[in-house]
Structures are given as structure tokens and as C-alpha cells.
Design an enzyme around this catalytic site. Structure first.
Site, PDB file in Angstrom:
ATOM      1  N   TYR A   1      35.198  38.167  37.170  1.00  0.00           N
ATOM      2  CA  TYR A   1      34.907  39.793  37.172  1.00  0.00           C
ATOM      3  C   TYR A   1      35.779  40.460  36.702  1.00  0.00           C
ATOM      4  O   TYR A   1      35.663  41.871  36.416  1.00  0.00           O
ATOM      5  CB  TYR A   1      34.271  40.132  38.448  1.00  0.00           C
ATOM      6  CG  TYR A   1      34.948  39.764  39.651  1.00  0.00           C
ATOM      7  CD1 TYR A   1      36.041  40.554  39.824  1.00  0.00           C
ATOM      8  CD2 TYR A   1      34.634  38.835  40.622  1.00  0.00           C
ATOM      9  CE1 TYR A   1      37.061  40.380  41.083  1.00  0.00           C
ATOM     10  CE2 TYR A   1      35.612  38.551  41.728  1.00  0.00           C
ATOM     11  CZ  TYR A   1      36.839  39.662  41.896  1.00  0.00           C
ATOM     12  OH  TYR A   1      37.527  39.369  43.131  1.00  0.00           O
ATOM     13  N   LYS A   2      37.092  40.038  36.297  1.00  0.00           N
ATOM     14  CA  LYS A   2      37.961  40.897  35.850  1.00  0.00           C
ATOM     15  C   LYS A   2      38.037  40.839  34.215  1.00  0.00           C
ATOM     16  O   LYS A   2      37.135  41.388  33.837  1.00  0.00           O
ATOM     17  CB  LYS A   2      39.543  40.519  36.509  1.00  0.00           C
ATOM     18  CG  LYS A   2      39.492  40.433  38.073  1.00  0.00           C
ATOM     19  CD  LYS A   2      40.886  40.272  38.363  1.00  0.00           C
ATOM     20  CE  LYS A   2      40.911  40.172  39.960  1.00  0.00           C
ATOM     21  NZ  LYS A   2      40.624  41.243  40.727  1.00  0.00           N
TER      22      LYS A   2
ATOM     23  N   PHE B   1      48.038  37.472  46.717  1.00  0.00           N
ATOM     24  CA  PHE B   1      46.893  38.448  47.228  1.00  0.00           C
ATOM     25  C   PHE B   1      46.669  38.052  48.634  1.00  0.00           C
ATOM     26  O   PHE B   1      46.380  36.915  48.908  1.00  0.00           O
ATOM     27  CB  PHE B   1      45.802  38.161  46.178  1.00  0.00           C
ATOM     28  CG  PHE B   1      44.686  38.917  46.069  1.00  0.00           C
ATOM     29  CD1 PHE B   1      44.819  40.560  45.796  1.00  0.00           C
ATOM     30  CD2 PHE B   1      43.359  38.606  46.813  1.00  0.00           C
ATOM     31  CE1 PHE B   1      43.499  41.239  45.847  1.00  0.00           C
ATOM     32  CE2 PHE B   1      42.362  39.412  46.848  1.00  0.00           C
ATOM     33  CZ  PHE B   1      42.549  40.847  46.524  1.00  0.00           C
TER      34      PHE B   1
ATOM     35  N   ASP C   1      46.574  30.205  41.108  1.00  0.00           N
ATOM     36  CA  ASP C   1      45.314  31.188  40.967  1.00  0.00           C
ATOM     37  C   ASP C   1      45.517  32.107  39.976  1.00  0.00           C
ATOM     38  O   ASP C   1      46.587  32.623  39.491  1.00  0.00           O
ATOM     39  CB  ASP C   1      45.593  32.319  42.534  1.00  0.00           C
ATOM     40  CG  ASP C   1      44.463  33.328  42.540  1.00  0.00           C
ATOM     41  OD1 ASP C   1      43.586  33.615  41.476  1.00  0.00           O
ATOM     42  OD2 ASP C   1      44.250  33.750  43.830  1.00  0.00           O
TER      43      ASP C   1
ATOM     44  N   ARG D   1      48.158  50.948  39.583  1.00  0.00           N
ATOM     45  CA  ARG D   1      47.921  50.096  38.430  1.00  0.00           C
ATOM     46  C   ARG D   1      47.047  50.270  37.355  1.00  0.00           C
ATOM     47  O   ARG D   1      46.000  51.054  37.438  1.00  0.00           O
ATOM     48  CB  ARG D   1      47.329  48.949  39.184  1.00  0.00           C
ATOM     49  CG  ARG D   1      48.126  48.109  40.105  1.00  0.00           C
ATOM     50  CD  ARG D   1      47.183  46.900  40.630  1.00  0.00           C
ATOM     51  NE  ARG D   1      45.797  46.908  40.836  1.00  0.00           N
ATOM     52  CZ  ARG D   1      45.058  45.872  41.116  1.00  0.00           C
ATOM     53  NH1 ARG D   1      45.453  44.567  41.194  1.00  0.00           N
ATOM     54  NH2 ARG D   1      43.748  45.876  41.119  1.00  0.00           N
TER      55      ARG D   1
END
Length: 416
Positions: free
Chosen positions: A226-227, A129, A201, A375
Site C-alpha cells: 500500500y506504500k 518499525f 522487511d 517525513r
């Protein structure tokens, strides 16, 4: 071929199905983007109101004590720890993933500087990322001690890239684009064999796939809430440090919440023992409180059950797309092997951005990542098998009719 009735039957047999009622999902929307932003727990609205109206409104500053605000980061960390194979007192929920990566990478390099000062290489993936790459690059530039990033183009190249020059191996467990999941235990062991430390991560892992940091022998881990953890937009991230490393060095952002005697107001910094030293400044209480609502739902199930459903959902999606959309230019970029797959599925299409916009217009929300990657996230807490079937039929219609070619779907938004 799997039918919609087959999917209805799977939903009827799904032991996790009742948990969907604990999320506020809009009518007419199939939400396949929980890998980017989780849905709102129903309880979050009342919790936010209680924090604002009661704890802040009536409790005022007293709520740092009476409502437990001061220790909220640690309490949430203890609850989250059970999802990632950590123990009580080893995790804090605080700051952002980027900031927490800066902390742990700084600490890891400092540890290595005392053990093997000749090591100057940080191994990571080109497809990591971007914020992880930016933080590492910026830190290396700031330190001005000759640290360099060694970027690896594919997972298969990692074993050869980790060598005696490596100080730190910095990897994302589940790749944000492809959904590829690394063997954390094997790569951590390889890192240690070469004398390197391993940072993981967990942004696309926590709440999505089983993680056991202790079993894997990991050194440091960070991730967001938050995912899949459904903590809300921009909710606080988390940080974990192996107990063997935690107290060896201070982290670089020495704020007052990480001080061993916070309210002694001493002029010099003395870090707390344990993971509390990875706290920095005053915590955003309203946002932190929302994280607890997401964790409350996880307390009603277990990661093994969630993983079984996740794999069933992603298997079904891949199967249906390849059947329904076989005539179109779709290329699966997510591994078929369960051991290498996270909880989202990515397909490449030459007009991927426009296809995603057309899907959103039809109520199917996925997202897009450059280059050409569509995605689709599958969140076992609230995604149904029937939604998967319906989403694929809509995707097929959009591709058949070339709906994506309409001008409105070509307009690039600032967030994709």
C-alpha cells in the site's frame, strides 16, 4: 540556486512524467506521502467495479475458477517478484506485514532450533518499525524458550551485535523514520558468517529502491503493497522465502489455503510445497485485485529508472530546504549518501507535528513520526520536480510566519 523554471525544465525532460497521468491526484494537492499510502491508480476504480459488479455480482462463487480468484495471490506474487529480485513461484501476496513477519520469524527460529539450538538471540534495531518489534517480542514470549531481542541503537553497532548467540537478524531495509538504507548484501553475509538467518522487511523498499534478494543472499523477506506499490489502503502484504529454506519447515498459521490438497478437505494438515505453504485463509479478492492495478504501472518502467529519479527528487528537496529554510531549526536526519538513502527524506523540527499540519492545510501532504520527525516521500511514478520546489516554498512561508503556532495545528489526530 535552483529556480522554479529549472524544475519545470527537469519535468519536461523526465521520461517517467507520462506515468503520472495514470494516478488520480487531487487538484491543488502536492502529495509527498506515498511512503505511507500510495496514490490511487486511475484504473483501480474500474477494476473494483468489475470485481464487485461482474465477477462477484454475476460470476458469484464461479469466479473462484472463472475469474482466477484462487490463484490471484500467486499470480500477483510473480509480478511483484520482478521488483525485488525474486523469481516466479517464490512470492505470494497475502495477509499483512505483521502476520507475514510472524510466519517467517517462526519458521526461521524453527530452522535454527534444528541447526543450532543454543542460539536464542534475535538482533534488530531499536528504531525498527514498532510492529516488527512487537511481533518478535510476542513470539518470543509465546514460545517460552528463552529467546530475547537484542536491540541496536545505530546501524554502525550492528556488526558487533551479531555473534554466535544470534539465531536471526531481523531488519527493515529502509528505516521508516530516517530513510536510512542498509547494505542488505553485506549484512546478510555477516549474518551467515555468524550462523544466523536474515529476515528483511521491505515495506519502504519495494517499488522505491532496487532490491535483489537472490544477489543479497537473503533468507526471508516481507513487505507491504500500500506504500510505493500503490495497492490501496490496507492492501495485502507479500512474503518471500529462499528456496533453500522454504520447504524445510511449515509456517505456524496452517490454514486451508496453504494445504497441499485444499479441496480434499482432509482432517490433518499437509503443507503445500514452495511458497504456497505461506498462504493461510481465504483471500480478500476485492483488495487483492487493486494491487494488480499498481503493479500494472510498474510494468511500464524499471527500478533503475525509478531510482535515478528518486535520488534526483530527494537531492533537490534537501538542497532547496537547506537553502530556503536555513534560518530555521531544521535538522536533516536522512543520509546524504545515495547508497544509504531510501525514497523519503526526514527533517527534525521542535514543532514537527504542527508544521506538518500547517503544510497539509496548504495542500502539501507529508506526515509526522515521533519524536519531532517530519517525513516527505518522493514517488517517482507521480511526483514532479516542480512540486518539490513549490512544497519547499510553502514550507518556508509556514516557518517564516510561524503559521504552525496556530491552535488548530496543535490538535493531535489519531493518525499522524
Amino acid at each position: 540556486m535552483t529556480t522554479r523554471n529549472d524544475c519545470l525544465a527537469l519535468d519536461a525532460q523526465d521520461s517517467l512524467a507520462p506515468l503520472r497521468q495514470q494516478f488520480a491526484l487531487p487538484e491543488g494537492v502536492i502529495y509527498l506521502d506515498g511512503n505511507s499510502l500510495g496514490a490511487r491508480p486511475v484504473a483501480a476504480l474500474a477494476r473494483a467495479q468489475a470485481v464487485i459488479a461482474e465477477e462477484w455480482g454475476n460470476g458469484l462463487i464461479r469466479s473462484w475458477n472463472s475469474a482466477g480468484w484462487r490463484d490471484l495471490s500467486e499470480r500477483l506474487g510473480n509480478r511483484l517478484a520482478t521488483l525485488i529480485g525474486a523469481r516466479d513461484g517464490e512470492v505470494v501476496v497475502t495477509d499483512t506485514t505483521s502476520i507475514n513477519l510472524f510466519k517467517v520469524l517462526s519458521a526461521a527460529l524453527r530452522v535454527q532450533a534444528t541447526r543450532s539450538p543454543e542460539r536464542r538471540v534475535i538482533v534488530t534495531e531499536t528504531s525498527n518499525f514498532p510492529t516488527d518489534l512487537y511481533i518478535a517480542e510476542g513470539l518470543a514470549d509465546m514460545l517460552q524458550q528463552g529467546y530475547t531481542l537484542r536491540l541496536v541503537d545505530s546501524p554502525e553497532e550492528l556488526p558487533q551485535a551479531i555473534d554466535q548467540d544470534t539465531a536471526v537478524v531481523m531488519l527493515t531495509h529502509v528505516n521508516y523514520k530516517t530513510g536510512y538504507m542498509h547494505d542488505m548484501q553485506a549484512l546478510t553475509a555477516l549474518s551467515h558468517e555468524c550462523g544466523a538467518l536474515a529476515i528483511w522487511d521491505l515495506a519502504h523498499s519495494a517499488g522505491a529502491v532496487p532490491v535483489d534478494l537472490h544477489q543479497a543472499g537473503a533468507d526471508y523477506a516481507i513487505g507491504c503493497t500500500y506504500k510505493y506499490l500503490n495497492g490501496g489502503p490496507g492492501s495485502q502484504a507479500f512474503v518471500w522465502v529462499s528456496p533453500q529454506l522454504c520447504d524445510l519447515v511449515p509456517q505456524p498459521l496452517s490454514g486451508w489455503f496453504g494445504h497441499s490438497r485444499q479441496f480434499a478437505m482432509e482432517p490433518r494438515y499437509e503443507p503445500s510445497n514452495g511458497i504456497a505453504r505461506y498462504l493461510c485463509g481465504t483471500q480478500p479478492i476485492t483488495s487483492l485485485a487493486m494491487v494488480e492495478c499498481g503493479l500494472d504501472v510498474f510494468a511500464q518502467t524499471d527500478m533503475a529508472s525509478l531510482r535515478r529519479k528518486s535520488l534526483a527528487l530527494t537531492d533537490l528537496f534537501i538542497e532547496l530546504v537547506e537553502q530556503r529554510c536555513a534560518a530555521h531549526e531544521l535538522t536533516l536526519v536522512t543520509p546524504r549518501e545515495h547508497a544509504k538513502r531510501g525514497s523519503h527524506v526526514s527533517f527534525e523540527h521542535p514543532e514537527g507535528y504542527a508544521v506538518i499540519q500547517a503544510l497539509i492545510d496548504r495542500g502539501v501532504i507529508g506526515d509526522y513520526r515521533e519524536p519531532r520527525i517530519m517525513r516527505f516521500g518522493f514517488t517517482p511514478l507521480y511526483t514532479t520536480f516542480t512540486e518539490v520546489w513549490d512544497a519547499v516554498q510553502i514550507l518556508g512561508e509556514i516557518l517564516d510566519r510561524k503559521t504552525w503556532a496556530q491552535a488548530q495545528f496543535q490538535v493531535r489526530h489519531s493518525v499522524t
